[in-house]
Design a protein around this motif. Structure first.
Motif, mmCIF file in Angstrom:
data_model
loop_
_atom_site.group_PDB
_atom_site.id
_atom_site.type_symbol
_atom_site.label_atom_id
_atom_site.label_comp_id
_atom_site.label_asym_id
_atom_site.label_seq_id
_atom_site.Cartn_x
_atom_site.Cartn_y
_atom_site.Cartn_z
ATOM 1 N N LEU B 12 0.773 -1.227 -0.001
ATOM 2 C CA LEU B 12 -0.009 -0.021 -0.074
ATOM 3 C C LEU B 12 0.686 1.348 -0.015
ATOM 4 C CD1 LEU B 12 -2.896 1.229 0.099
ATOM 5 C CD2 LEU B 12 -2.689 0.853 2.397
ATOM 6 N N PHE B 13 1.973 0.986 0.634
ATOM 7 C CA PHE B 13 2.866 2.277 0.863
ATOM 8 C C PHE B 13 3.601 2.319 -0.403
ATOM 9 C CE2 PHE B 13 1.829 0.964 4.880
ATOM 10 C CZ PHE B 13 1.938 2.256 5.717
ATOM 11 N N GLY B 14 3.625 3.647 -1.093
ATOM 12 C CA GLY B 14 4.310 3.876 -2.315
ATOM 13 C C GLY B 14 3.544 3.775 -3.618
ATOM 14 N N SER B 15 2.102 2.984 -3.191
ATOM 15 C CA SER B 15 1.351 2.993 -4.284
ATOM 16 C C SER B 15 0.428 4.180 -4.410
ATOM 17 C CB SER B 15 0.350 1.698 -4.113
ATOM 18 O OG SER B 15 -0.468 1.884 -2.916
ATOM 19 N N VAL B 88 -14.079 -7.682 -6.307
ATOM 20 C CA VAL B 88 -13.202 -8.768 -6.500
ATOM 21 C C VAL B 88 -13.161 -9.169 -4.841
ATOM 22 C CG1 VAL B 88 -11.533 -6.936 -5.751
ATOM 23 C CG2 VAL B 88 -10.561 -9.240 -6.518
ATOM 24 N N ILE B 89 -13.138 -10.457 -4.722
ATOM 25 C CA ILE B 89 -12.988 -10.809 -3.166
ATOM 26 C C ILE B 89 -11.620 -11.450 -2.993
ATOM 27 C CG2 ILE B 89 -13.911 -12.726 -1.786
ATOM 28 C CD1 ILE B 89 -16.309 -12.744 -3.603
ATOM 29 N N TRP B 90 -10.915 -11.008 -1.778
ATOM 30 C CA TRP B 90 -9.809 -11.495 -1.425
ATOM 31 C C TRP B 90 -10.082 -12.892 -0.424
ATOM 32 C CZ3 TRP B 90 -9.605 -6.552 -3.113
ATOM 33 C CH2 TRP B 90 -8.696 -6.037 -3.647
ATOM 34 N N ALA B 121 -4.919 0.762 -6.263
ATOM 35 C CA ALA B 121 -4.555 -0.303 -7.202
ATOM 36 C C ALA B 121 -4.953 -1.687 -6.584
ATOM 37 C CB ALA B 121 -3.163 -0.173 -7.788
ATOM 38 N N ILE B 122 -5.359 -2.582 -7.522
ATOM 39 C CA ILE B 122 -5.769 -4.039 -6.931
ATOM 40 C C ILE B 122 -4.740 -4.646 -6.141
ATOM 41 C CG2 ILE B 122 -5.304 -5.276 -8.917
ATOM 42 C CD1 ILE B 122 -7.974 -6.555 -8.470
ATOM 43 N N GLU B 123 -3.536 -4.436 -6.327
ATOM 44 C CA GLU B 123 -2.288 -5.343 -6.014
ATOM 45 C C GLU B 123 -1.947 -4.388 -4.550
ATOM 46 O OE1 GLU B 123 -2.264 -3.589 -8.670
ATOM 47 O OE2 GLU B 123 -0.702 -2.388 -8.817
ATOM 48 N N ALA B 124 -2.365 -3.230 -4.291
ATOM 49 C CA ALA B 124 -2.169 -2.404 -3.020
ATOM 50 C C ALA B 124 -2.465 -3.291 -1.900
ATOM 51 C CB ALA B 124 -2.510 -0.979 -3.327
ATOM 52 N N GLU B 126 -2.725 -6.600 -1.313
ATOM 53 C CA GLU B 126 -2.036 -7.943 -1.156
ATOM 54 C C GLU B 126 -1.159 -7.944 0.049
ATOM 55 O OE1 GLU B 126 -0.290 -9.489 -4.452
ATOM 56 O OE2 GLU B 126 -2.131 -8.909 -5.835
ATOM 57 N N GLY B 127 -1.065 -9.035 0.844
ATOM 58 C CA GLY B 127 -0.012 -9.027 2.008
ATOM 59 C C GLY B 127 -0.514 -10.045 2.847
ATOM 60 N N PRO B 128 -0.064 -10.060 4.117
ATOM 61 C CA PRO B 128 -0.265 -11.207 5.107
ATOM 62 C C PRO B 128 -1.908 -11.198 5.856
ATOM 63 C CG PRO B 128 1.122 -9.570 6.112
ATOM 64 C CD PRO B 128 1.061 -9.042 4.697
ATOM 65 N N VAL B 129 -2.459 -10.034 5.848
ATOM 66 C CA VAL B 129 -3.689 -9.597 6.222
ATOM 67 C C VAL B 129 -4.927 -10.136 5.387
ATOM 68 C CG1 VAL B 129 -5.145 -8.014 7.425
ATOM 69 C CG2 VAL B 129 -2.962 -7.807 7.828
ATOM 70 N N TYR B 130 -4.783 -9.659 3.991
ATOM 71 C CA TYR B 130 -6.085 -9.887 3.244
ATOM 72 C C TYR B 130 -5.576 -10.914 2.308
ATOM 73 C CZ TYR B 130 -8.339 -5.677 4.633
ATOM 74 O OH TYR B 130 -8.817 -4.597 5.230
ATOM 75 N N GLY B 131 -4.542 -11.308 2.121
ATOM 76 C CA GLY B 131 -4.019 -12.265 1.260
ATOM 77 C C GLY B 131 -3.836 -11.672 -0.269
ATOM 78 N N ALA B 132 -4.705 -12.498 -1.191
ATOM 79 C CA ALA B 132 -4.585 -12.002 -2.519
ATOM 80 C C ALA B 132 -6.179 -11.922 -3.228
ATOM 81 C CB ALA B 132 -3.564 -12.890 -3.275
ATOM 82 N N PRO B 133 -6.082 -11.216 -4.501
ATOM 83 C CA PRO B 133 -7.532 -11.199 -5.079
ATOM 84 C C PRO B 133 -7.657 -13.037 -5.340
ATOM 85 C CG PRO B 133 -6.423 -9.515 -5.881
ATOM 86 C CD PRO B 133 -5.340 -10.448 -4.865
#
Lengths: 179, 151
Positions: B12-15, B88-90, B121-124, B126-133
């Motif tokens: 998220l940071f930098g996006s 989109v569902i993560w 952005a959709i990839e922003a 992604e990570g250990p909390v929400y996982g991925a789309p």
């Protein structure tokens, strides 16, 4: 009238006197003790702690009663210290839980968080603290309150209505003497 | 952003993410994706949260069915398609965690739990909390939805 002063931890057995009707033991204590508890033997008010007997014991019995009262106050003081420590721990756990679950939607993740489980493990002593936190800060405390009390004051038609759920629990807290 | 969130949402940071609301716990990500800013949506068995279908379970199937009840159908990806609104569902380890709704610009709008709304952005996220789309869904935009991106 006889008078006796004895140190009792944080509390002081201030005086004992015998009126025409009944002997009265009066104990003064720091103000924070005044919120501890009441039972059939001990009355706790904001101005101190007192006990009034309904019969007039002999002087020796009176001294024994004072000693028993002093010990009881020591226990209360110790209880109060323990409760105070537990409340501090509750505040720490609540802050951790709120921080760690702020961005989560999942009720499973929220309700299984170790900080919330530790709060629930405290038992019903945590109920008024939870309700005060709910009143001040909001939050999804409903499942914890249900688990601790067995109550379900929220109408299913209000599922998802956070403000109504909060209001229902606070109303329940007032009705049941927790607030 | 609260301390430690660079760990939770490292991308998220930098996006190019934009804060779009104040903090509120009145609604959450699923509700926001579904266009409801008045309720907290989740398939909890205790009816603490609103859920639009009977199937109250934390599975991708239940989430797809919930959005299907709103007219959404599965689609391939999160690319912009004229005339369609996408959701989109993560998921993390197969369990649903989050949902977002696509804006006409192609950016996504998310409510982060009990915190704030952001455009991102959709990839922003992604990570250990929400996982991925994990699942993309779409439905035809109505005229009202074409006129405004938010409920």
């Amino acid at each position: 009238m006889s008078e006796q002063r004895r140190e009792a931890g944080l509390a002081v057995v201030h005086s004992v006197w015998i009126s025409d009707s009944a002997p009265t033991f009066e104990v003064t204590a720091p103000r924070h003790l005044a919120l501890i508890r009441t039972d059939s033997l001990l009355r706790v008010g904001r101005e101190g702690v007192s006990r009034t007997a309904t019969d007039a014991p002999e002087t020796a019995t009176l001294a024994a009663e004072v000693e028993r009262l002093r010990r009881q106050l020591e226990e209360i003081t110790a209880d109060r210290r323990g409760e105070s420590n537990l409340h501090v721990e509750f505040l720490r756990l609540a802050a951790t839980w709120r921080r760690d679950t702020l961005t989560l939607s999942s009720s499973t993740a929220r309700n299984s968080h170790p900080a919330l489980r530790s709060i629930i493990a405290m038992g019903k002593i945590a109920v008024p603290w939870i309700l005060r936190d709910l009143e001040d800060n909001g939050g999804h405390w409903g499942p914890a309150l249900r688990e601790l009390t067995g109550a379900q004051p929220v109408d299913r038609a209000d599922a998802g209505r956070v403000d109504r759920i909060r209001a229902a629990w606070l109303r329940w807290g007032h009705e049941h003497g927790y607030l | 952003m609260p301390d430690g969130y660079s760990v939770s949402f490292p991308r998220l940071f930098g996006s190019r993410s934009v804060l779009t609301s104040d903090v509120t716990e009145r609604y959450n990500c699923i509700a926001w994706a579904a266009g409801d800013a008045t309720r907290w949506w989740w398939p909890d068995p205790d009816f603490e949260s609103f859920w639009p279908i009977e199937r109250r379970e934390e599975t991708l199937v239940a989430f797809e069915e919930a959005f299907a009840s709103l007219g959404y159908e599965p689609c391939a990806d999160g690319s912009v398609e004229d005339g369609f609104e996408k959701v989109v569902i993560w998921a993390l380890s197969g369990l649903p965690t989050h949902a977002a709704r696509q804006l006409r610009s192609g950016a996504w709008t998310s409510k982060l739990g009990a915190w704030v709304d952001i455009e991102h952005a959709i990839e922003a996220l992604e990570g250990p909390v929400y996982g991925a789309p994990e699942r993309f869904l779409r439905r035809a935009r109505t005229e009202d939805e074409s006129a405004a991106d938010r409920p």
